[in-house]
Design an enzyme around this catalytic site. Sequence first.
Site, PDB file in Angstrom:
ATOM      1  CG  ASP A 448      18.341  15.820 -26.320  1.00 15.35           C
ATOM      2  OD1 ASP A 448      17.470  14.998 -25.988  1.00 15.35           O
ATOM      3  OD2 ASP A 448      19.118  16.360 -25.502  1.00 15.35           O
ATOM      4  CD  GLU A 451      11.423  14.881 -25.437  1.00 12.13           C
ATOM      5  OE1 GLU A 451      11.903  15.991 -25.139  1.00 12.13           O
ATOM      6  OE2 GLU A 451      12.092  13.950 -25.909  1.00 12.13           O
ATOM      7  CG  ASP A 526      18.349  11.605 -20.538  1.00 19.39           C
ATOM      8  OD1 ASP A 526      19.063  11.388 -21.546  1.00 19.39           O
ATOM      9  OD2 ASP A 526      17.997  12.735 -20.197  1.00 19.39           O
TER      10      ASP A 526
HETATM   11  O1  MIG Z   1      18.473  18.133 -20.496  1.00 18.53           O
HETATM   12  O2  MIG Z   1      22.182  17.582 -24.253  1.00 18.53           O
HETATM   13  O3  MIG Z   1      18.836  12.720 -23.573  1.00 18.53           O
HETATM   14  O4  MIG Z   1      21.533  12.428 -24.203  1.00 18.53           O
HETATM   15  O5  MIG Z   1      23.313  14.363 -23.232  1.00 18.53           O
HETATM   16  C1  MIG Z   1      19.331  17.145 -20.935  1.00 18.53           C
HETATM   17  C2  MIG Z   1      22.354  17.075 -22.976  1.00 18.53           C
HETATM   18  C3  MIG Z   1      19.554  17.295 -22.399  1.00 18.53           C
HETATM   19  C4  MIG Z   1      19.249  14.946 -22.848  1.00 18.53           C
HETATM   20  C5  MIG Z   1      19.697  13.823 -23.722  1.00 18.53           C
HETATM   21  C6  MIG Z   1      21.109  13.478 -23.393  1.00 18.53           C
HETATM   22  C7  MIG Z   1      21.991  14.678 -23.597  1.00 18.53           C
HETATM   23  C8  MIG Z   1      21.497  15.839 -22.748  1.00 18.53           C
HETATM   24  N1  MIG Z   1      20.098  16.110 -23.040  1.00 18.53           N
END
Ligand code: MIG
Length: 848
Positions: A448, A451, A526
């Site tokens: 996650d 980017e 998200d």
């Molecule tokens: O700033 O890890 O897209 O699936 O639950 C949010 C917490 C960070 C974004 C992900 C989401 C995840 C969440 N993350």
Amino acid sequence: MSKLLTLVFCLMSIAVCARAQDITGLEKIGPVVSFTKGANAVTLNCADGSQVQLTMLAPDLIRVRASFTKPVSTRDHSWAIARDNWDTPRWTLTESPETISITTEEVECVIHRSPLLISFRDAHTHEVINADERPMMYDAKGTLTGMMFDPAAGMFVAAAKKLGFDEHFYGLGEKAARLDKRRGSFVNWNSDTPGYTEGKDPIYQTIPFYLGLERGAAYGIFFDNSYRSYFNFGRSSQERAWFGAEGGEMNYYFFYGPTIKKILSRYAELTGHMPLPPLWALGNQQSRWGYYPDTMVERVVSEYRQRDLPLDVVHLDIDYMNGYRVFTWNPQRFPRPKEMNEQLIKQGVKVITIVDPGVKYQPHSAVAEQAANSRNPELGPKEKSYYVFDQGLEKNYFQHRKDGKLFIPKVWPGDSVFVDYTLPEARKWWGDLHRAYLDNGVAGIWNDMNEPSDFVDQTGKNQSDVISYDEGEKSSHAKNRNVFALLMARATYEGLARLRPDRRPYVITRAAYAGIQRYSTMWTGDTNSTWDSLALNIPMFTTLGLSGEPFVGSDVGGFMGRGDGELLVRSYQVSFLAPFCRNHKNIDSYDQEPWRFGKYYEDIIRKYLKLRYRLLPFLYTTLEEAHRTGVPLFRPLVLNYQNDANTYNLDDEFMIGNDLLVAPVLRPDVTRRLVYLPEGKWYDYWTNKEYKGGSVVSVDAPLETVPMFVRGGSILPLGPEMNYVGEKVSEPSFVVYPDDRGEAATSLYEDDGLSPEYTNGVYRRTALHFSGKQKQIQISVSAPQGTFKPQPRTASFIISTALSPGRVLLDGQTVPRAADGGKGWSKNDGALIIRILDDGRAHKIEIE
Ligand code: MIG
């Protein structure tokens, strides 16, 4: 005064935006003055010192590389490319005073010397497939510099193509947009965009590959440039489709079909095939930001089991870590991760842990150690020193700014550092760190925030002076941002493969660049728990499939905000056929596991999850096709019916493989909908009612029913109903759906579902053919290909017919009528069922 300033700023930003769309002021590449011919390439020398190189990689694949005002660079490297050893196709060159023509067996590339204009034509019909609208361009005067992310990083380069009046555009990876991208304009700059809605651009990924389709013939363009890039398919100008980037080379690959499927295969050859994930990755998955402690995870799993809801995977979000430190476990919440995982595995459930790129910035000092000891002794040893930070710092694997200082973004752990994944040693180190999960029984990794997201600033400005090693080029953030996730996923995939060579790695990523399919599957980030967000699933999944990413999915039920039972059910009615089927929810939202809205909704969700498991043999066969050929399983209709203009802009239907068509309901309170069925015969999956395709039909769609049709001419391979992969022996049942001529066919792909042995021929592919003419029915089962041997089992054939057979023969021997569920033939609900021993040999069944 301040009002005036605001007005001035507004006008300025409008001007900047307008300029962002206007490439007509850019300098054009000079005319051709001479050229040289190599074994597989032609190099054009231009009057302005520019060079253009055309390389023939395959009869339908030509690479175009242009360097403005200077020769093409000798460094030629892309993280996206999987193959560079092409067998030069046969090609010839002819010239005229005006043109130079390169002809392969499929494409004719005509280069007009002055001005320098390239057109691609069909080598047989000589029809133009795609042609420059103006010469390739570069921003010599700095016209666009003001709007660039980092003006110091490079010069804007662009190419413009004539836009056909009836040209359709597909691809570009993850875009919150409709299927047909015609008249759209897009930017690629990997961005963390929680709660995005249609039109939000850019979002998480960069796949600078698109398909153009006109008069039924398709071409593809892969603009392999990792800088912030732009694609404009005739937004505010009907004359041209153009693409450009804020630096780097004009470097694109031209693919000719004419079929989209052929282009996707070539694209997979160039940027890599998706390896098969473990079969259980197709199982149902459950997640929630905030499943902790371990007893909560166990409770979720036991709810699934008690409620007879299928489940293969549960995800641990960031709370499993010790203070958001990647590669650690929280000693209070998950004191015995290995025991927990062993318990879950016994119940058929695997755990996936999230891994973010941010490594907590935690300088190791005696003072800090003392402070931690005295003030927070209960926090345990990680507070004193954090091995991941220590090792990475010592080895100098973290990113630095231009001035040599460590780059310290803010993410979940607070001050953090990022790894420079362009360093091969750093990738190896990162990969090996996954021992912390595998040793504790974790089955897959979820990347996650890659980017990479930075809470200081999501535009990337705070990172603009970060330098990456990049094979010694020490290049800028402007160049490397979009490949960060690709390289992190690569480090992860390669680490998992090294640590556990007898298992297939399973990685899920949010951000990406082209080529990501070699290392990771994806989910669409998200989303919102809204109907609009649900409706976006279909064009997003199909578009990703047309962009080289077959293994896709979205948070079932939506991630942010409040859903309800109806939305959740309709969401499952899309995702139960998506490769990645995972219910996931934001930390501060209402619960949305399948049972949270009551029994009525739960029962419907159960029906679809069970159906997903029954369809696993079909889904897996189609997934293997995606692995082997690059043609995705979750398809827009245009992929299967490229000559049918009714499919060009169809956003609310999809197909799985060639055989299953699904038309979900994407609005509340709707119980009926229109469905377009392409030419041919179709069967309503639920009622077996027959339809003649080539028209729009109106069908019932109460909440219990998602309209679903099987293509006449297909045979659907089904498996047993299961609550997790491997719970039962996968005994296939083949359900026959004959076409108008009474024919049907399929093939079934199987392997061990876990190991990489399928790449050594340890699989089984069984071809089936059915023909039913005038009460004479024949089914032939081919001798399977491959060396995989399933467990002993039977195979059933299910034929819808009111007739009772006179006799049934298996390889010439009479088959008896079956006693209860045993081998033989039987009649059930208007169907004739023939059950035989599956001994891995060829068979012929005849019914009279
Ligand atoms: O700033 O890890 O897209 O699936 O639950 C949010 C917490 C960070 C974004 C992900 C989401 C995840 C969440 N993350």
